[in-house]
Structure formats: structure tokens, C-alpha cells
Scaffold this active site. Structure first.
Site, PDB file in Angstrom:
ATOM      1  N   SER A 410       0.828  -1.208   0.000  1.00 32.52           N
ATOM      2  CA  SER A 410       0.000   0.000   0.000  1.00 32.52           C
ATOM      3  C   SER A 410       0.857   1.250   0.000  1.00 32.52           C
ATOM      4  CB  SER A 410      -0.869   0.054   1.255  1.00 32.52           C
ATOM      5  OG  SER A 410      -1.667  -1.071   1.354  1.00 32.52           O
ATOM      6  N   HIS A 431      -2.509  -3.448  -6.291  1.00 33.33           N
ATOM      7  CA  HIS A 431      -2.964  -2.975  -4.993  1.00 33.33           C
ATOM      8  C   HIS A 431      -4.466  -3.205  -4.849  1.00 33.33           C
ATOM      9  CE1 HIS A 431      -3.678   0.498  -1.990  1.00 33.33           C
ATOM     10  NE2 HIS A 431      -3.375  -0.615  -1.365  1.00 33.33           N
ATOM     11  N   GLU A 443      -5.584  -1.013  -7.999  1.00 33.88           N
ATOM     12  CA  GLU A 443      -4.610  -0.114  -8.613  1.00 33.88           C
ATOM     13  C   GLU A 443      -3.501  -0.991  -9.195  1.00 33.88           C
ATOM     14  OE1 GLU A 443      -4.778   4.049  -6.126  1.00 33.88           O
ATOM     15  OE2 GLU A 443      -3.826   2.366  -5.143  1.00 33.88           O
ATOM     16  N   ASN A 481      -4.434   6.372  -1.825  1.00 33.07           N
ATOM     17  CA  ASN A 481      -3.991   6.751  -0.489  1.00 33.07           C
ATOM     18  C   ASN A 481      -3.341   8.130  -0.468  1.00 33.07           C
ATOM     19  OD1 ASN A 481      -5.046   4.628   0.947  1.00 33.07           O
ATOM     20  ND2 ASN A 481      -3.258   3.307   0.673  1.00 33.07           N
TER      21      ASN A 481
END
Ligand code: T1G
Length: 658
Positions: A410, A431, A443, A481
Site C-alpha cells: 500500500s 494494490h 490499482e 492513499n
């Protein structure tokens, strides 16, 4: 009539022993265009007055039956003949009309099928009324005819969710009459058999009687899921009304609602999302690149993430090899995966044969060497650079020379992980979002050295898992994120400026998020962001605004919901405002000399959305995201951003924040 007849550019027919087989051909999905409506209406009218035609069959050329109205025409006024006119002509025809549903029958496509007098579906057909996903309600009788076949309870669920069903499910729901290997053949024979009978008109059927309480409960459930989607709310109302008034009244209300919603902001935003999803599939540098063949998937780690990925791969039909460090951990992993499959069985998502088939394709063990058989290996171990690097080094010695390695990190730098192997061109990031067998977003990270066919392999794999892959470049946190961090930062500024966490949560839930930011922080846990802030402390610009409240919470052991306390407290699991946190916030404001001010919900939403869009623009500038609409998809599918708002980049382009 001749043997081969052309009614318009997209509608042609042939006469087979008294049955006129009308084929719609508008590649790639037979979307309903003005030309198709005109041709179909012509076909029905001419057949009605042609003595050589005893019955009709309607089918689609290629893979789809009819993929619904042409979404590209939505911005323009509907031209004559409209779809309701065509549908009415089909249902009202004195000759039997049978739908041969060879593939996807969606939206207006299913509405055409519902107006036919008999429906034969091919086993690969999918059926549904996905209009609410485009911010509209069905506009050609779907809300009135479907409940006449399935009952109101089922129709409310199907139309308000926009869910599609398989041919088998459609048969058991009463939406189709037959499932056949060759639907056209089946439809021709049904048309012949029934040509002497009176057509069975769906619109003339009574809505089946149901327990009013079941209807009430079903509607309440659908409305609670609707979460501000005007289309879903209207769909529930229209379907419920089907049993309470005439078909004509229901149809005219439905059409007026459809036309009104078609021009709404929500519908425009959802059309943006529809085309954003198609655009995301077009990745620069991958034109004409073939993905590598993947049949066996290796997963390293069987925690929450690894087991979710394993189940997603099993669901997609792959053979899956899961590897853990010890036999004990492997046994636990197997338990976790079996538990997920049991849950799917219990909820009816898979059947007993599906469960045992998946377990047959699964092996779980502690020998890394087993991964020599895998075509793609995904690591989902503890997010620590040392741990992952050691693992990749080891994997490099075990896997075959064509195997693709993917990291599910991550926050770590996948280039650094790839660098420990002698083949960084075979490494990419995948991801997943938790729970990985449920969440749609993946992702797909293009690392500095990732080869085009390796990236294409990651994309093809995610697509086969029925996920939505979005390609992004390497940066801390990738697209999602990174933006989430900006969101968090701005949310904390708002607290310092005077808004309470609960006011901010309420504002964002009111905006359409499933949960407000502070509820999400507590659910996800506060410790990861804390660790990151500590890592960054040494290099942070001292003139940069920094809010210390979250650090204080962590120092107090308040790590969020799993410790029973975070931004909120959770007595008996219920999220509750904690006076201790309120006092802490007051103290932190006072220490900086900030006089708190009342901040209105609109300003809260506007500031948080602007912060997201600003970070999104930075990602575009850095080349991490290929296009703004990719960023919208990430936020919508991974972070609970309301789809009917279109995503933060879309909102900022429209200049509308509330
Ligand atoms: N209109 C226009 N273009 C469409 C389209 C549509 N309905 N459906 C697909 N396309 C384009 C898409 O943009 C892409 O184009 C290409 O076709 C292949 O799509 C009155 C008003 C049918 C299951 O919501 O669910 O009817 O990017 O990659 O994976 O009540 O497309 O190649 O240029 O998705 O094989 C309701 C939406 C309309 C169906 C095929 N219909 N489509 O999946 O291909 S509302 C929908 C799908 C309605 C009435 C109301 C899927 C599919 P390009 P694809 P696929």
C-alpha cells in the site's frame, strides 16, 4: 416479403418458414439508436400486415442482444419513434413476437424483451435494468412490466440496485420462459408452436399478490441502500405503484420521471463515470500488447488480504497456490479461505458444487517451491520493505523465467522491491482493497521498469476477476492513499478551525459518502498514518501547517474502533462522541491560539473536495495518474465517494461542491 429484408442500417430480417427473424446489428453492443428504433418499428408494422409472416423473433447480432439505449445520445432530445412507441407496437402486435436473448439484454434491451410475448434466453445471456447506475429510471416500461413477471419485491430489488442476473436466475425469477443452448433456434420453434395462440402480453398481466409487509420491508431496504441516489428512490416508488394503478398511468409517470432525471446533475455525473470506466481500459503504451497467459495464480500470505485475493482468483476460475511461512499459518489460512467460501455458500452467491470446485483448485501449504508452477505470483505479506525484499529475492530463485511477480504493497516503493530481483521488468504492483474478494478497485502499478506485457497481464488478471483496474505510477500511497492523505489533512485542519469530527462526518455523509472521514479513520485504525507521520517528521517543513490532535490520540492508546476508542468511543460497538476527545481538541486549539468558529456543512464539503482535487491535479502533473477520470474511479470504487457526484476531479471541473 423477400427472404432477406433490410428495414434500416441496423435492422434486417429473414423469413424462415413463416417466422420473420429480425436481427439487430449495431456493434459493439447493439445499443438502441434512432435508426434501430425506426427499423424495428417498421419490421413489426410490416410483419403485422404481411400474410406470409405468422410470427416474429427478435435477436441481436454478435455477443449482445441489446446493450440498452445508446448512452451517447442521452444529451440530445429523444427523436421519433421513441422507445416507448416501439415497445408498445411490439406488445400490441397481433402476431406472436418472441425474444431470442443471445447475450446482454440491458436497460431498453430488456424492456424490448419484456414487451415480447415469449422470451428464450441463451445460457450466456445476462439480463438487467441498470438505469439507476446512470442516474435514471427505466424509460420504456421496465418499472411496470418487470413486477408483473417477478412480483414487486424482486423487481424493487433488481431495479433499485441495477443488478444484472444470469439466464438461469432470470428463468427462476420468471423473467424468461426458457433457457436454450441456441436461443434463436429455440425462439423460432416457440414462435411456430405459439403462432396460432393469442399473444401473452406482459402489460396485461396482473401484478402478483404479495404480503404487504414483505413489500414494505423490501422497499425500506432498497431505500436505505439508495443513499441519496434520486434514481433509486424514484425506481422504488414507480415499481411499488405498479400494483396500485393502471399500466397506462404507470407508464406515463415512469416516462415523465425518466425524462426529468435524464437531465439531472446526478445522471450527468454517472454518465461521466460510465465513460470513465471505459476510458480507464485504454492505457497508453499498451496498444496491441498481448498479456501473458495466466492459469495458475500464486498468493504469498493468507491474512485478510491474501485470503481475499485467493478467493477472488478462485471465483474467476483460476487454480490458486497459497503459501505461508509455517504449516500452522497455512492451516489458519485454509480456514480463513474456507470461511469466506462458506459465507458465499450461505448467502447463495455460490452453490455446493461451486464451493467444492473452488477447493479442488486450491492448495495451501508452507513450501515456497510450490510457486514454481505459478504464472503470476502476488505477495500479500506484512507491509515492510525488508520482509518484502527478502521474499522477492527468494521468489526470484523459484519462479519460472516468464512468471509475473506482483506486490500488493500500500505504501512501500515497489521499485525498491523490484530492484532486489534480477528481472524488474517482470514486476508490477497489484494494490487490492480490503475485503479483496468484494472491493472492485485494483490499482495496477506501473513500476519504472515494468514491461508492457507485464502491465497488460496485471490488467487482464484484474479484469478476469471482474474488478476495475486503474493504472498508476509509483509514488507513496499511489492514487488512492495519496488523495486520502490530503483528505485526512484537510479534515484535521477543519477540526482545528472549529468543526467537530461529528459535524464533519455528518456533512460528508450528507454529501453521499457511506461514512464520514473520522468514522473511516477509526475503522481503518489510526496507527499506520501515525507511523508515517513519525517517519516524515525529520524532513517536514516546519512552516507547514501540522495538526497534532491525531498524534495525541495515538499517544493515549486510542487507535480507533478495534481498541474501542479513537476519534470516537465505542461502548457496545456504538459510535459515540467522547468528551475526552472534545476536551483534547479544545486544548490543542487553545495551545495554538485558534479561536474556533462555526463551519457550515457546505464549507466543510467544499474544503474537503478542493483538497482532494488539488492532490489529484498534483498526481496528474507528476504523471502518476494518466487522466483525471481515473482518479475519480479510484475514489468512487475504493473510498466510498458517491458515484452520483462523479468523483472529486469531475466535481472540481463542474465547479459545484454541494
Ligand atoms: N451506449 C453506448 N455505448 C455503449 C453502451 C451503450 N448503452 N454500452 C456499451 N457501450 C460502448 C462502450 O462505451 C464501449 O465503447 C463499447 O461499447 C464496449 O463496451 C430507455 C434509457 C453491454 C455488458 O447501462 O453494461 O436503456 O470504449 O467495454 O465489457 O430504459 O457495455 O469501445 O468506445 O463495456 O463487453 C442501459 C451499459 C442504458 C448498458 C458489454 N444500458 N453497457 O460489456 O464491453 S439506459 C447500460 C454495459 C436505457 C431505457 C434506458 C456493457 C455490456 P468503446 P464494454 P463489454
Amino acid at each position: 416479403m423477400d427472404e432477406a429484408i433490410r428495414f434500416s442500417e441496423t435492422v434486417s430480417a429473414r423469413l424462415e418458414d413463416g417466422v420473420l427473424v429480425v436481427t439487430l446489428n449495431n456493434p459493439p453492443v447493439n445499443a438502441i439508436s434512432a435508426d434501430m428504433r425506426a427499423g424495428l418499428l417498421d419490421a413489426v408494422r410490416q410483419a403485422n400486415s404481411d400474410q406470409n409472416v405468422r410470427a416474429l423473433v427478435i435477436t441481436g447480432a454478435g455477443k449482445a442482444f441489446i446493450g440498452g439505449a445508446d448512452i451517447r445520445e442521452f444529451g440530445q432530445p429523444a427523436t421519433e419513434p421513441t422507445l416507448p412507441t416501439v415497445v408498445e407496437a411490439i406488445e400490441g402486435s397481433g402476431k406472436q413476437i418472441v425474444a431470442a436473448i443471445n447475450g446482454a439484454a440491458l436497460g431498453g434491451g430488456l424492456e424490448i424483451a419484456l414487451a415480447c410475448h415469449h422470451r428464450v434466453a441463451g445460457s450466456a445471456a445476462t439480463l438487467g435494468l441498470p438505469e439507476v447506475k446512470l442516474g435514471i429510471v427505466p424509460g420504456a416500461g421496465g418499472t411496470q412490466r418487470l413486477p408483473r413477471l417477478t412480483g414487486v419485491v424482486k423487481a424493487v430489488e433488481l431495479i433499485s440496485s441495477g443488478r444484472t442476473v444470469t439466464a438461469r436466475d432470470a428463468l427462476s425469477l420468471g423473467i424468461v420462459d426458457e433457457v436454450a443452448d441456441d436461443p434463436v433456434k429455440g425462439a423460432i420453434s416457440a414462435a411456430r408452436d405459439q403462432s396460432a395462440k393469442l399473444p401473452r402480453r406482459t402489460g396485461a398481466l396482473a401484478v402478483p399478490a404479495e404480503d404487504p409487509k414483505a413489500i414494505e420491508d423490501g422497499a425500506a431496504k432498497a431505500l436505505s441502500r439508495a443513499r441519496g441516489s434520486e434514481a433509486a428512490i424514484e425506481a422504488v416508488r414507480l415499481v411499488r405503484s405498479a400494483g396500485e394503478r393502471s399500466l397506462a398511468d404507470g407508464l406515463s409517470d415512469e416516462r415523465a420521471t425518466f425524462l426529468r432525471l435524464r437531465d439531472s446533475d446526478q445522471a450527468k455525473a454517472l454518465r461521466h463515470v460510465f465513460f470513465a470506466e471505459r476510458a480507464a481500459a485504454k492505457v497508453s503504451g499498451l496498444e496491441g500488447v498481448e498479456p501473458r497467459k495466466v492459469e495458475i495464480v500464486g498468493v504469498v500470505g493468507s491474512g485478510l488480504m491474501g485470503s481475499g485475493i485467493a478467493v477472488a482468483a478462485l471465483d474467476a476460475g483460476y487454480r490458486v497456490i497459497v503459501v505461508e511461512q509455517t504449516d500452522e499459518a497455512a492451516a489458519k489460512g485454509l480456514d480463513r479461505i474456507t470461511g469466506l467460501l462458506d459465507r458465499a455458500l450461505k448467502s447463495g452467491r455460490i452453490d455446493e458444487a461451486g464451493r467444492s470446485g473452488r477447493l479442488e483448485r486450491l492448495s495451501v501449504g508452507s513450501s515456497m517451491e510450490a510457486l514454481a508452477a505459478a504464472d503470476l505470483v502476488i505477495e500479500a505479506v506484512f507491509d515492510d520493505l525488508q520482509v518484502k525484499s527478502e521474499l522477492f529475492e527468494k521468489l526470484g530463485r523459484i519462479v519460472r523465467p516468464e512468471t509475473v511477480l506482483a506486490t500488493n504493497t500500500s505504501y512501500l516503493d515497489p521499485d525498491a522491491i523490484a530492484a532486489v530481483t534480477s528481472f524488474p521488468e517482470r514486476v508490477c504492483g497489484l494494490h487490492f482493497f480490503s475485503p479483496a474478494n468484494v472491493m472492485r478497485l485494483v490499482e495496477v502499478v506501473r513500476c519504472a521498469r515494468t514491461a508492457p506485457d507485464v502491465l497488460a497481464t496485471g490488467l487482464a488478471f484484474a479484469r478476469r476477476l471482474k474488478k476495475l483496474p486503474v493504472v498508476c505510477g509509483v509514488c507513496e500511497g499511489f492514487i488512492g492513499n495519496r488523495i486520502f492523505s490530503a483528505y485526512r489533512r484537510e479534515a484535521e485542519f477543519l477540526v482545528e478551525d472549529g468543526a467537530s469530527p461529528q459535524e464533519i462526518d455528518a456533512a460528508m455523509e450528507n454529501y453521499g459518502f457511506a461514512m464520514g472521514p473520522f468514522a473511516v479513520f477509526d475503522l481503518a485504525g489510526l496507527e499506520i498514518a501515525w507511523a508515517r507521520r513519525k517517519r516524515q517528521a525529520a524532513t517536514r517543513d516546519p512552516s507547514e501547517r501540522y495538526v497534532e490532535i491525531a498524534d495525541r490520540l495515538c499517544e493515549m492508546g486510542r487507535f480507533g474502533q478495534k481498541t474501542g476508542r479513537g476519534w470516537y468511543t465505542y461502548p457496545d460497538g456504538k459510535r459515540t462522541v467522547d468528551p475526552e476527545v472534545t476536551a483534547l481538541i479544545d486544548a490543542c486549539r487553545a495551545a495554538k491560539g485558534i479561536v474556533p468558529r462555526q463551519i457550515a456543512a457546505a464549507e466543510i464539503a467544499s474544503r474537503l473536495l478542493s483538497a482532494m482535487a488539488a492532490e489529484g491535479n498534483a498526481l496528474l502533473k507528476e504523471g502518476i495518474a494518466e487522466r483525471a477520470s481515473d482518479i475519480d474511479l479510484v475514489l468512487i470504487n475504493g473510498y466510498g465517494f458517491p458515484a452520483y457526484r462523479g468523483g472529486p476531479m469531475y466535481v472540481s471541473q463542474q465547479g459545484t461542491h454541494s
